[in-house]
Design a protein around this motif. Structure first.
Motif, mmCIF file in Angstrom:
data_model
loop_
_atom_site.group_PDB
_atom_site.id
_atom_site.type_symbol
_atom_site.label_atom_id
_atom_site.label_comp_id
_atom_site.label_asym_id
_atom_site.label_seq_id
_atom_site.Cartn_x
_atom_site.Cartn_y
_atom_site.Cartn_z
ATOM 1 N N LEU A 30 -10.732 -5.366 -2.409
ATOM 2 C CA LEU A 30 -9.437 -5.734 -2.985
ATOM 3 C C LEU A 30 -9.069 -4.653 -3.995
ATOM 4 O O LEU A 30 -9.471 -4.695 -5.152
ATOM 5 N N LEU A 31 -8.303 -3.694 -3.552
ATOM 6 C CA LEU A 31 -8.046 -2.490 -4.330
ATOM 7 C C LEU A 31 -6.811 -2.649 -5.197
ATOM 8 O O LEU A 31 -5.744 -3.049 -4.730
ATOM 9 N N THR A 32 -6.969 -2.339 -6.474
ATOM 10 C CA THR A 32 -5.839 -2.364 -7.394
ATOM 11 C C THR A 32 -5.994 -1.220 -8.386
ATOM 12 O O THR A 32 -6.852 -0.351 -8.224
ATOM 13 N N GLY A 33 -5.145 -1.200 -9.413
ATOM 14 C CA GLY A 33 -5.226 -0.189 -10.457
ATOM 15 C C GLY A 33 -5.381 -0.852 -11.807
ATOM 16 O O GLY A 33 -5.338 -2.087 -11.926
ATOM 17 N N TYR A 50 4.939 -14.068 -13.323
ATOM 18 C CA TYR A 50 4.047 -13.052 -12.790
ATOM 19 C C TYR A 50 4.009 -13.153 -11.262
ATOM 20 O O TYR A 50 4.107 -14.238 -10.692
ATOM 21 N N ARG A 51 3.865 -11.994 -10.655
ATOM 22 C CA ARG A 51 3.722 -11.945 -9.199
ATOM 23 C C ARG A 51 2.560 -11.025 -8.857
ATOM 24 O O ARG A 51 2.401 -9.959 -9.448
ATOM 25 N N VAL A 52 1.759 -11.467 -7.917
ATOM 26 C CA VAL A 52 0.691 -10.628 -7.384
ATOM 27 C C VAL A 52 1.017 -10.378 -5.918
ATOM 28 O O VAL A 52 1.124 -11.326 -5.133
ATOM 29 N N ARG A 53 1.185 -9.101 -5.573
ATOM 30 C CA ARG A 53 1.511 -8.736 -4.190
ATOM 31 C C ARG A 53 0.255 -8.242 -3.486
ATOM 32 O O ARG A 53 -0.379 -7.293 -3.928
ATOM 33 N N ILE A 54 -0.088 -8.877 -2.381
ATOM 34 C CA ILE A 54 -1.176 -8.424 -1.541
ATOM 35 C C ILE A 54 -0.563 -7.706 -0.340
ATOM 36 O O ILE A 54 0.244 -8.279 0.391
ATOM 37 N N LEU A 55 -0.935 -6.445 -0.153
ATOM 38 C CA LEU A 55 -0.369 -5.627 0.907
ATOM 39 C C LEU A 55 -1.263 -5.666 2.146
ATOM 40 O O LEU A 55 -2.422 -6.082 2.074
ATOM 41 N N PRO A 56 -0.749 -5.219 3.283
ATOM 42 C CA PRO A 56 -1.601 -5.156 4.485
ATOM 43 C C PRO A 56 -2.766 -4.194 4.299
ATOM 44 O O PRO A 56 -2.697 -3.246 3.514
ATOM 45 N N ALA A 57 -3.835 -4.435 5.028
ATOM 46 C CA ALA A 57 -4.995 -3.555 4.971
ATOM 47 C C ALA A 57 -4.601 -2.140 5.411
ATOM 48 O O ALA A 57 -3.731 -1.953 6.275
ATOM 49 N N ASP A 81 -21.436 -8.995 4.580
ATOM 50 C CA ASP A 81 -21.452 -10.453 4.736
ATOM 51 C C ASP A 81 -20.042 -11.036 4.804
ATOM 52 O O ASP A 81 -19.878 -12.259 4.846
ATOM 53 N N GLY A 82 -19.037 -10.162 4.790
ATOM 54 C CA GLY A 82 -17.657 -10.615 4.963
ATOM 55 C C GLY A 82 -16.983 -11.122 3.714
ATOM 56 O O GLY A 82 -16.078 -11.959 3.794
ATOM 57 N N ARG A 83 -17.390 -10.599 2.546
ATOM 58 C CA ARG A 83 -16.810 -11.081 1.294
ATOM 59 C C ARG A 83 -15.875 -10.047 0.673
ATOM 60 O O ARG A 83 -16.042 -8.852 0.881
ATOM 61 N N PRO A 84 -14.905 -10.501 -0.115
ATOM 62 C CA PRO A 84 -14.028 -9.574 -0.846
ATOM 63 C C PRO A 84 -14.672 -9.134 -2.157
ATOM 64 O O PRO A 84 -15.372 -9.914 -2.803
ATOM 65 N N ILE A 85 -14.428 -7.903 -2.534
ATOM 66 C CA ILE A 85 -14.880 -7.379 -3.818
ATOM 67 C C ILE A 85 -13.685 -6.787 -4.543
ATOM 68 O O ILE A 85 -12.952 -5.962 -3.986
ATOM 69 N N TRP A 86 -13.480 -7.231 -5.784
ATOM 70 C CA TRP A 86 -12.418 -6.647 -6.619
ATOM 71 C C TRP A 86 -12.790 -5.218 -6.949
ATOM 72 O O TRP A 86 -13.923 -4.919 -7.305
ATOM 73 N N TYR A 87 -11.783 -4.312 -6.882
ATOM 74 C CA TYR A 87 -12.113 -2.893 -6.982
ATOM 75 C C TYR A 87 -10.921 -2.105 -7.522
ATOM 76 O O TYR A 87 -9.814 -2.222 -7.002
ATOM 77 N N ALA A 88 -11.157 -1.316 -8.582
ATOM 78 C CA ALA A 88 -10.105 -0.468 -9.157
ATOM 79 C C ALA A 88 -10.642 0.959 -9.271
ATOM 80 O O ALA A 88 -11.415 1.261 -10.183
ATOM 81 N N VAL A 123 -7.782 -3.615 1.190
ATOM 82 C CA VAL A 123 -6.540 -4.392 1.060
ATOM 83 C C VAL A 123 -6.014 -4.201 -0.358
ATOM 84 O O VAL A 123 -6.594 -4.712 -1.317
ATOM 85 N N PRO A 124 -4.915 -3.456 -0.531
ATOM 86 C CA PRO A 124 -4.372 -3.263 -1.877
ATOM 87 C C PRO A 124 -3.674 -4.520 -2.393
ATOM 88 O O PRO A 124 -3.089 -5.284 -1.620
ATOM 89 N N TYR A 125 -3.753 -4.718 -3.689
ATOM 90 C CA TYR A 125 -2.949 -5.765 -4.321
ATOM 91 C C TYR A 125 -2.548 -5.269 -5.707
ATOM 92 O O TYR A 125 -3.263 -4.496 -6.345
ATOM 93 N N PHE A 126 -1.386 -5.734 -6.184
ATOM 94 C CA PHE A 126 -0.884 -5.266 -7.467
ATOM 95 C C PHE A 126 -0.217 -6.405 -8.229
ATOM 96 O O PHE A 126 0.621 -7.123 -7.686
ATOM 97 N N PRO A 127 -0.600 -6.582 -9.506
ATOM 98 C CA PRO A 127 0.047 -7.587 -10.352
ATOM 99 C C PRO A 127 1.254 -6.988 -11.066
ATOM 100 O O PRO A 127 1.286 -5.788 -11.362
ATOM 101 N N GLU A 128 2.228 -7.808 -11.329
ATOM 102 C CA GLU A 128 3.410 -7.336 -12.059
ATOM 103 C C GLU A 128 4.005 -8.493 -12.850
ATOM 104 O O GLU A 128 3.952 -9.655 -12.432
ATOM 105 N N ARG A 129 4.560 -8.160 -13.989
ATOM 106 C CA ARG A 129 5.203 -9.153 -14.844
ATOM 107 C C ARG A 129 6.711 -9.027 -14.708
ATOM 108 O O ARG A 129 7.259 -7.940 -14.731
#
Length: 309
Positions: free
Chosen positions: A127-130, A248-255, A192-199, A237-243
């Motif tokens: 789960l890629l973000t900045g 607040y909105r969190v957008r999850i983009l396609p892989a 094992d098929g799990r998501p990992i938060w990643y910046a 899979v990128p995702y980005f939070p915004e105020r």
């Protein structure tokens, strides 16, 4: 990796200042949210005027990222960035302490179907973000939307903060926190098929980085994203939070498709471009106080006044 157990030693007088600080943040989290926003913005702007050297860093970063902006525009963006930083302090308090009922109506997660599609075949996900001022709160909204993920974990020198941060991350995300330098555990979780938060937008290790353009300037960029994706047979899979005002909105983009390519510079460039797209959604909410351009090629002049490692 299980969260560390509470020990009586954490109540030693040398830790009282930390506990007092945590209690103060807890109290702040219960202020009305509009008041938190106003206090945070005012605090951030004041700090921005006091910390002149750091304000210069922000200006420099913004000039590079937005070369079309004139001096007054850069100054406005700089001021707004410090206001967003101040608000981020209170937003972090909300992320750590606010009960679900207090946050649920304040935000939304869009594109969750993109995450489900990426994991439908059993693949793990990065789960890629900045690094955004809304980073902690954005992760909390992911949790509220039912997304369970491993948070990367860096041990703290302060024993109380080490205990609390590990507990907070694990308690909210639903899966154990993983040490960011434990490659074996990270790869195993992905397989094992799990998501990992990643910046990956702050290069900390020059031995695992290449020069790749970030807003047009070649800067040291870590290569671990492609390596983890390949070794863990995982999707990115990128995702980005915004105020937006008080919501607040969190957008999850396609892989990402066709990633990694196997070319370190091309893959790092791709990741930087993805982060740039996230920044475009909320330009002043990115962490511009970080000296992102201190790792330049040897033949380029330093942008912060002197060359830094």
């Amino acid at each position: 990796m299980a969260a560390p157990a509470f020990q009586a030693a954490l109540l030693h007088p040398r830790h009282w200042a930390t506990w007092l600080g945590v209690a103060s943040v807890w109290l702040l989290s219960w202020l009305p949210v509009p008041l938190q926003a106003a206090l945070g913005a005012g605090l951030g702007r004041a700090i921005g005027h006091l910390l002149r050297s750091r304000r210069d860093v922000v200006r420099t970063n913004l000039r590079i990222a937005f070369p079309q902006a004139d001096a007054p525009q850069i100054e406005r963006l700089t001021g707004q960035h410090f206001a967003d930083l101040g608000r981020g302090v209170f937003e972090t308090a909300l992320a750590w302490f606010a009960p679900d009922w207090r946050l649920r109506h304040r935000g939304e997660v869009t594109g969750i179907e993109n995450l489900r599609a990426a994991m439908a075949d059993g693949s793990g996900v990065l789960l890629l973000t900045g690094h955004f001022t809304t980073l902690e709160l954005g992760a909390r909204f992911l949790c509220l939307a039912g997304v369970r993920f491993h948070a990367m974990y860096r041990p703290y020198n302060n024993a109380v903060m080490d205990f609390l941060m590990h507990r907070w991350r694990e308690g909210r995300s639903g899966l154990p926190a993983l040490p960011r330098d434990d490659l074996r555990r990270l790869v195993r979780a992905l397989r094992d098929g799990r998501p990992i938060w990643y910046a990956p937008d702050q290069a900390l290790d020059r031995r695992m980085s290449v020069y790749a353009p970030f807003f047009g300037v070649p800067v040291r960029t870590i290569t671990a994203t492609a390596r983890l994706s390949q070794m863990g047979r995982a999707k990115v899979v990128p995702y980005f939070p915004e105020r937006h005002g008080s919501r607040y909105r969190v957008r999850i983009l396609p892989a990402l498709e066709d990633f990694p390519l196997g070319d370190e510079i091309a893959d790092a460039t791709r990741i930087n471009h993805v982060v740039e797209q996230g920044i475009a959604l909320a330009p002043t909410q990115y962490f511009w106080v970080h000296k992102r351009y201190k790792g330049l090629p040897p033949d380029m002049a330093a942008v912060y006044g002197r060359r830094e490692a």
